[in-house]
Design a protein around this motif. Sequence first.
Motif, PDB file in Angstrom:
ATOM      1  N   LYS A  21      28.511   3.017  11.818  1.00 54.33           N
ATOM      2  CA  LYS A  21      28.810   1.935  12.752  1.00 54.33           C
ATOM      3  C   LYS A  21      29.459   2.499  14.018  1.00 54.33           C
ATOM      4  O   LYS A  21      28.975   2.270  15.117  1.00 54.33           O
ATOM      5  CB  LYS A  21      29.737   0.932  12.074  1.00 54.33           C
ATOM      6  CG  LYS A  21      30.028  -0.299  12.856  1.00 54.33           C
ATOM      7  CD  LYS A  21      30.881  -1.244  12.019  1.00 54.33           C
ATOM      8  CE  LYS A  21      31.197  -2.498  12.777  1.00 54.33           C
ATOM      9  NZ  LYS A  21      32.052  -3.392  11.961  1.00 54.33           N
ATOM     10  N   THR A  22      30.568   3.223  13.874  1.00 53.77           N
ATOM     11  CA  THR A  22      31.255   3.830  15.021  1.00 53.77           C
ATOM     12  C   THR A  22      31.817   5.191  14.646  1.00 53.77           C
ATOM     13  O   THR A  22      32.001   5.495  13.468  1.00 53.77           O
ATOM     14  CB  THR A  22      32.436   2.959  15.516  1.00 53.77           C
ATOM     15  OG1 THR A  22      33.364   2.800  14.452  1.00 53.77           O
ATOM     16  CG2 THR A  22      31.980   1.616  16.012  1.00 53.77           C
ATOM     17  N   ILE A  23      32.101   5.974  15.669  1.00 56.27           N
ATOM     18  CA  ILE A  23      32.734   7.285  15.487  1.00 56.27           C
ATOM     19  C   ILE A  23      33.843   7.420  16.521  1.00 56.27           C
ATOM     20  O   ILE A  23      33.630   7.188  17.703  1.00 56.27           O
ATOM     21  CB  ILE A  23      31.722   8.435  15.661  1.00 56.27           C
ATOM     22  CG1 ILE A  23      30.667   8.407  14.570  1.00 56.27           C
ATOM     23  CG2 ILE A  23      32.444   9.776  15.647  1.00 56.27           C
ATOM     24  CD1 ILE A  23      29.646   9.513  14.670  1.00 56.27           C
ATOM     25  N   ASN A  24      35.033   7.781  16.048  1.00 60.08           N
ATOM     26  CA  ASN A  24      36.155   8.110  16.920  1.00 60.08           C
ATOM     27  C   ASN A  24      36.475   9.587  16.720  1.00 60.08           C
ATOM     28  O   ASN A  24      36.418  10.080  15.596  1.00 60.08           O
ATOM     29  CB  ASN A  24      37.389   7.274  16.578  1.00 60.08           C
ATOM     30  CG  ASN A  24      37.152   5.809  16.805  1.00 60.08           C
ATOM     31  OD1 ASN A  24      36.460   5.433  17.742  1.00 60.08           O
ATOM     32  ND2 ASN A  24      37.707   4.972  15.943  1.00 60.08           N
ATOM     33  N   ILE A  41      34.806   8.385  10.976  1.00 58.53           N
ATOM     34  CA  ILE A  41      33.490   7.749  10.957  1.00 58.53           C
ATOM     35  C   ILE A  41      33.589   6.434  10.196  1.00 58.53           C
ATOM     36  O   ILE A  41      34.007   6.416   9.041  1.00 58.53           O
ATOM     37  CB  ILE A  41      32.458   8.690  10.304  1.00 58.53           C
ATOM     38  CG1 ILE A  41      32.365   9.949  11.144  1.00 58.53           C
ATOM     39  CG2 ILE A  41      31.121   8.017  10.146  1.00 58.53           C
ATOM     40  CD1 ILE A  41      31.743  11.102  10.454  1.00 58.53           C
ATOM     41  N   THR A  42      33.219   5.340  10.852  1.00 52.42           N
ATOM     42  CA  THR A  42      33.197   4.024  10.223  1.00 52.42           C
ATOM     43  C   THR A  42      31.760   3.706   9.842  1.00 52.42           C
ATOM     44  O   THR A  42      30.866   3.756  10.678  1.00 52.42           O
ATOM     45  CB  THR A  42      33.732   2.947  11.186  1.00 52.42           C
ATOM     46  OG1 THR A  42      35.023   3.340  11.643  1.00 52.42           O
ATOM     47  CG2 THR A  42      33.823   1.602  10.491  1.00 52.42           C
ATOM     48  N   LEU A  43      31.561   3.388   8.574  1.00 56.70           N
ATOM     49  CA  LEU A  43      30.229   3.061   8.083  1.00 56.70           C
ATOM     50  C   LEU A  43      30.022   1.551   8.093  1.00 56.70           C
ATOM     51  O   LEU A  43      30.975   0.774   8.036  1.00 56.70           O
ATOM     52  CB  LEU A  43      30.050   3.577   6.657  1.00 56.70           C
ATOM     53  CG  LEU A  43      30.180   5.085   6.453  1.00 56.70           C
ATOM     54  CD1 LEU A  43      29.965   5.423   4.984  1.00 56.70           C
ATOM     55  CD2 LEU A  43      29.226   5.857   7.317  1.00 56.70           C
ATOM     56  N   TYR A  69      27.707   0.482   2.629  1.00 56.83           N
ATOM     57  CA  TYR A  69      27.470   1.918   2.500  1.00 56.83           C
ATOM     58  C   TYR A  69      28.778   2.621   2.161  1.00 56.83           C
ATOM     59  O   TYR A  69      29.866   2.162   2.518  1.00 56.83           O
ATOM     60  CB  TYR A  69      26.926   2.504   3.799  1.00 56.83           C
ATOM     61  CG  TYR A  69      25.528   2.068   4.131  1.00 56.83           C
ATOM     62  CD1 TYR A  69      24.437   2.703   3.555  1.00 56.83           C
ATOM     63  CD2 TYR A  69      25.295   1.026   5.010  1.00 56.83           C
ATOM     64  CE1 TYR A  69      23.144   2.304   3.854  1.00 56.83           C
ATOM     65  CE2 TYR A  69      24.009   0.614   5.321  1.00 56.83           C
ATOM     66  CZ  TYR A  69      22.937   1.267   4.731  1.00 56.83           C
ATOM     67  OH  TYR A  69      21.672   0.875   5.029  1.00 56.83           O
ATOM     68  N   SER A  70      28.668   3.758   1.471  1.00 61.50           N
ATOM     69  CA  SER A  70      29.836   4.567   1.165  1.00 61.50           C
ATOM     70  C   SER A  70      29.408   6.021   0.997  1.00 61.50           C
ATOM     71  O   SER A  70      28.224   6.309   0.752  1.00 61.50           O
ATOM     72  CB  SER A  70      30.557   4.076  -0.080  1.00 61.50           C
ATOM     73  OG  SER A  70      29.737   4.268  -1.211  1.00 61.50           O
ATOM     74  N   ILE A  71      30.363   6.913   1.126  1.00 62.21           N
ATOM     75  CA  ILE A  71      30.127   8.360   0.956  1.00 62.21           C
ATOM     76  C   ILE A  71      30.915   8.805  -0.262  1.00 62.21           C
ATOM     77  O   ILE A  71      32.140   8.630  -0.311  1.00 62.21           O
ATOM     78  CB  ILE A  71      30.577   9.150   2.191  1.00 62.21           C
ATOM     79  CG1 ILE A  71      29.739   8.758   3.409  1.00 62.21           C
ATOM     80  CG2 ILE A  71      30.478  10.646   1.946  1.00 62.21           C
ATOM     81  CD1 ILE A  71      30.182   9.408   4.699  1.00 62.21           C
ATOM     82  N   PRO A  72      30.262   9.380  -1.273  1.00 59.66           N
ATOM     83  CA  PRO A  72      31.007   9.869  -2.440  1.00 59.66           C
ATOM     84  C   PRO A  72      31.705  11.194  -2.071  1.00 59.66           C
ATOM     85  O   PRO A  72      31.063  12.190  -1.787  1.00 59.66           O
ATOM     86  CB  PRO A  72      29.920  10.087  -3.493  1.00 59.66           C
ATOM     87  CG  PRO A  72      28.674  10.308  -2.709  1.00 59.66           C
ATOM     88  CD  PRO A  72      28.826   9.518  -1.436  1.00 59.66           C
ATOM     89  N   LEU A  73      33.044  11.174  -2.064  1.00 57.13           N
ATOM     90  CA  LEU A  73      33.793  12.383  -1.739  1.00 57.13           C
ATOM     91  C   LEU A  73      34.072  13.239  -2.970  1.00 57.13           C
ATOM     92  O   LEU A  73      34.320  14.422  -2.856  1.00 57.13           O
ATOM     93  CB  LEU A  73      35.119  12.010  -1.054  1.00 57.13           C
ATOM     94  CG  LEU A  73      34.988  11.360   0.311  1.00 57.13           C
ATOM     95  CD1 LEU A  73      36.365  10.991   0.837  1.00 57.13           C
ATOM     96  CD2 LEU A  73      34.302  12.283   1.286  1.00 57.13           C
TER      97      LEU A  73
END
Length: 92
Positions: free
Chosen positions: A49-52, A78-80, A84-88
């Motif tokens: 969605k967005t990146i700062n 990083i905003t998803l 959605y999700s990222i498995p850490l």
Amino acid sequence: MIDEVKYPVLTEKTIRLLERNQYTFDVNKKSTKTQIKKWIENFFHVKVKTINSHIPPEKKKKIGSIIGHSVRYKRMIITLQSGYSIPLFSNK
């Protein structure tokens, strides 16, 4: 492009950001937001969605009489998009 993202950052603040679907990574200093967005979307199969981004200040290091600086890097939050999700961590 394989060394764009160095590693995920796991601190107290970044763990709180996970609740808002925001993930923090240290990346190559010369990487741009669009490069990181494409890399994250292709590698993890998610929608960004967005990146700062920001570059933390240098820290002085002293070894004997030599004064140097720590390695510089860029940190990206990083905003998803929802769903959605990222498995850490692996589930092993």
